[in-house]
Design a protein around this motif. Structure first.
Motif, PDB file in Angstrom:
ATOM      1  N   GLY A 124       7.278   3.866   7.987  1.00 25.71           N
ATOM      2  CA  GLY A 124       7.364   3.793   9.561  1.00 25.71           C
ATOM      3  C   GLY A 124       6.144   2.407   9.767  1.00 25.71           C
ATOM      4  O   GLY A 124       5.693   2.013   9.150  1.00 25.71           O
ATOM      5  N   HIS A 125       6.068   2.434  11.211  1.00 28.52           N
ATOM      6  CA  HIS A 125       4.963   1.431  11.728  1.00 28.52           C
ATOM      7  C   HIS A 125       3.613   1.804  11.447  1.00 28.52           C
ATOM      8  O   HIS A 125       3.347   3.129  11.340  1.00 28.52           O
ATOM      9  N   ILE A 126       3.019   1.087  11.034  1.00 30.50           N
ATOM     10  CA  ILE A 126       1.501   1.435  10.871  1.00 30.50           C
ATOM     11  C   ILE A 126       0.518   1.530  11.882  1.00 30.50           C
ATOM     12  O   ILE A 126       0.471   0.731  13.017  1.00 30.50           O
ATOM     13  N   ALA A 127      -0.059   2.746  12.122  1.00 29.86           N
ATOM     14  CA  ALA A 127      -0.818   2.957  13.212  1.00 29.86           C
ATOM     15  C   ALA A 127      -2.443   2.654  12.889  1.00 29.86           C
ATOM     16  O   ALA A 127      -3.072   2.010  13.785  1.00 29.86           O
ATOM     17  N   MET A 128      -2.584   2.695  11.434  1.00 27.39           N
ATOM     18  CA  MET A 128      -4.084   2.366  11.184  1.00 27.39           C
ATOM     19  C   MET A 128      -4.057   1.954   9.620  1.00 27.39           C
ATOM     20  O   MET A 128      -3.102   2.586   8.921  1.00 27.39           O
ATOM     21  N   ASP A 129      -4.657   0.824   9.436  1.00 33.51           N
ATOM     22  CA  ASP A 129      -4.619   0.213   7.826  1.00 33.51           C
ATOM     23  C   ASP A 129      -5.191   1.251   7.065  1.00 33.51           C
ATOM     24  O   ASP A 129      -6.192   1.857   7.284  1.00 33.51           O
ATOM     25  N   TYR A 130      -4.544   1.343   5.733  1.00 32.58           N
ATOM     26  CA  TYR A 130      -4.844   1.990   4.624  1.00 32.58           C
ATOM     27  C   TYR A 130      -5.570   1.194   3.934  1.00 32.58           C
ATOM     28  O   TYR A 130      -4.894   0.195   3.475  1.00 32.58           O
ATOM     29  N   PRO A 131      -6.851   1.561   3.450  1.00 30.52           N
ATOM     30  CA  PRO A 131      -7.524   0.512   2.597  1.00 30.52           C
ATOM     31  C   PRO A 131      -6.852   0.472   1.265  1.00 30.52           C
ATOM     32  O   PRO A 131      -6.475   1.531   0.752  1.00 30.52           O
ATOM     33  N   SER A 132      -6.990  -0.637   0.571  1.00 27.86           N
ATOM     34  CA  SER A 132      -6.505  -0.869  -0.911  1.00 27.86           C
ATOM     35  C   SER A 132      -7.318  -0.188  -1.779  1.00 27.86           C
ATOM     36  O   SER A 132      -8.773  -0.264  -1.736  1.00 27.86           O
ATOM     37  N   PRO A 133      -6.743   0.426  -2.640  1.00 32.22           N
ATOM     38  CA  PRO A 133      -7.680   1.126  -3.835  1.00 32.22           C
ATOM     39  C   PRO A 133      -8.117  -0.010  -4.940  1.00 32.22           C
ATOM     40  O   PRO A 133      -8.824   0.285  -5.638  1.00 32.22           O
ATOM     41  N   GLY A 134      -7.545  -1.044  -4.743  1.00 33.73           N
ATOM     42  CA  GLY A 134      -7.869  -2.124  -5.811  1.00 33.73           C
ATOM     43  C   GLY A 134      -7.134  -2.024  -6.885  1.00 33.73           C
ATOM     44  O   GLY A 134      -6.581  -1.042  -7.327  1.00 33.73           O
ATOM     45  N   ARG A 135      -7.509  -2.716  -7.890  1.00 29.77           N
ATOM     46  CA  ARG A 135      -6.985  -2.830  -9.333  1.00 29.77           C
ATOM     47  C   ARG A 135      -8.170  -3.201 -10.065  1.00 29.77           C
ATOM     48  O   ARG A 135      -8.862  -4.217  -9.977  1.00 29.77           O
ATOM     49  N   GLY A 136      -8.173  -2.850 -11.434  1.00 27.64           N
ATOM     50  CA  GLY A 136      -9.251  -3.064 -12.468  1.00 27.64           C
ATOM     51  C   GLY A 136      -8.660  -4.683 -12.782  1.00 27.64           C
ATOM     52  O   GLY A 136      -7.478  -4.905 -12.712  1.00 27.64           O
ATOM     53  N   PRO A 137      -9.583  -5.362 -13.555  1.00 31.71           N
ATOM     54  CA  PRO A 137      -9.084  -6.563 -14.081  1.00 31.71           C
ATOM     55  C   PRO A 137      -7.952  -6.425 -15.209  1.00 31.71           C
ATOM     56  O   PRO A 137      -7.674  -5.758 -16.091  1.00 31.71           O
ATOM     57  N   ARG A 152       0.673  -1.197   0.042  1.00 29.10           N
ATOM     58  CA  ARG A 152      -0.149   0.115   0.037  1.00 29.10           C
ATOM     59  C   ARG A 152       0.884   1.114   0.029  1.00 29.10           C
ATOM     60  O   ARG A 152       2.033   1.217   0.583  1.00 29.10           O
ATOM     61  N   ALA A 153       0.411   2.483  -0.459  1.00 32.68           N
ATOM     62  CA  ALA A 153       1.019   3.584  -0.415  1.00 32.68           C
ATOM     63  C   ALA A 153       0.284   4.312   1.045  1.00 32.68           C
ATOM     64  O   ALA A 153      -0.971   4.520   0.732  1.00 32.68           O
ATOM     65  N   THR A 154       1.069   4.183   2.127  1.00 26.68           N
ATOM     66  CA  THR A 154       0.449   4.361   3.453  1.00 26.68           C
ATOM     67  C   THR A 154       0.774   5.862   3.694  1.00 26.68           C
ATOM     68  O   THR A 154       2.178   5.987   3.876  1.00 26.68           O
ATOM     69  N   PRO A 155      -0.051   6.835   3.705  1.00 26.45           N
ATOM     70  CA  PRO A 155       0.344   8.009   3.852  1.00 26.45           C
ATOM     71  C   PRO A 155       0.855   8.341   5.418  1.00 26.45           C
ATOM     72  O   PRO A 155       0.286   7.566   6.314  1.00 26.45           O
ATOM     73  N   PRO A 156       1.711   9.293   5.559  1.00 26.57           N
ATOM     74  CA  PRO A 156       2.336   9.158   6.814  1.00 26.57           C
ATOM     75  C   PRO A 156       1.338   9.566   8.193  1.00 26.57           C
ATOM     76  O   PRO A 156       1.434   9.228   9.126  1.00 26.57           O
TER      77      PRO A 156
END
Length: 187
Positions: free
Chosen positions: A166-179, A11-15
């Motif tokens: 950094g360590h993850i404080a809260m999961d960031y949801p997946s934006p998913g991918r198209g087929p 994931r791209a996990t924003p700070p």
């Protein structure tokens, strides 16, 4: 976790979703060691990394923001909202790694291949961070050329962004991918 699972979990996990907890040096070294194994032509190994944490990250945040304010007052087109966001992200992320491309002095291969090699090094860090259950984010603000001048990079070096980790404080949801079927043609 196999490689396919790691790739899909990345994931791209924003700070803002990272914990305010220092990252152990051995974890950072593992990220950098794995980055060092990225593929590249002619063994140019064009990646360079400057690691900022603690006080050095604080100084970088303040000096870059002051620079951007100064450039804005001198008529440079600087979006101060993005400058503030970048400053805040620098302060939130436990580690900020400047991603630098070192151009092969002999220019034996094209610049885009050197950029691609550095990008693969970053992907290696990102997948490693994912496997370690760390959050990561590659920041490429539009004012990178101004920051590059500020950092006094060496000859042939180009700043390609900052990798926050950094360590993850809260999961960031997946934006998913198209087929994938919509992106592939069998010829």
């Amino acid at each position: 976790m196999d490689i396919s699972d790691i790739i899909k979990k990345r994931r791209a996990t924003p700070p803002r979703f990272m914990a305010k907890k220092e990252l152990e040096k051995e974890l950072i070294l593992t990220l950098l060691e794995n980055a060092n194994w990225a593929p590249n032509h002619k063994k140019t190994e064009p990646w360079r990394f400057w690691v900022f944490q603690g006080e050095s990250k604080q100084r970088l945040s303040e000096s870059v923001f002051n620079l951007l304010e100064k450039e804005k007052s001198n008529g440079e087109l600087v979006n101060m909202q993005k400058a503030e966001k970048f400053r805040d992200n620098l302060m939130r992320a436990p580690v900020a790694i400047a991603i630098i491309m070192q151009r092969d002095a002999g220019e034996r291969i094209s610049e885009w291949e050197e950029v691609a090699a550095v990008s693969m090094a970053v992907q290696n860090m990102w997948l490693t961070a994912t496997q370690m259950e760390l959050g990561a984010f590659w920041s490429t603000p539009p004012f990178l050329p101004l920051i590059q001048q500020h950092l006094n990079l060496g000859t042939g070096q180009k700043l390609l962004g900052f990798f926050f980790v950094g360590h993850i404080a809260m999961d960031y949801p997946s934006p998913g991918r198209g087929p994938v079927s919509e992106k592939v043609q069998w010829k």
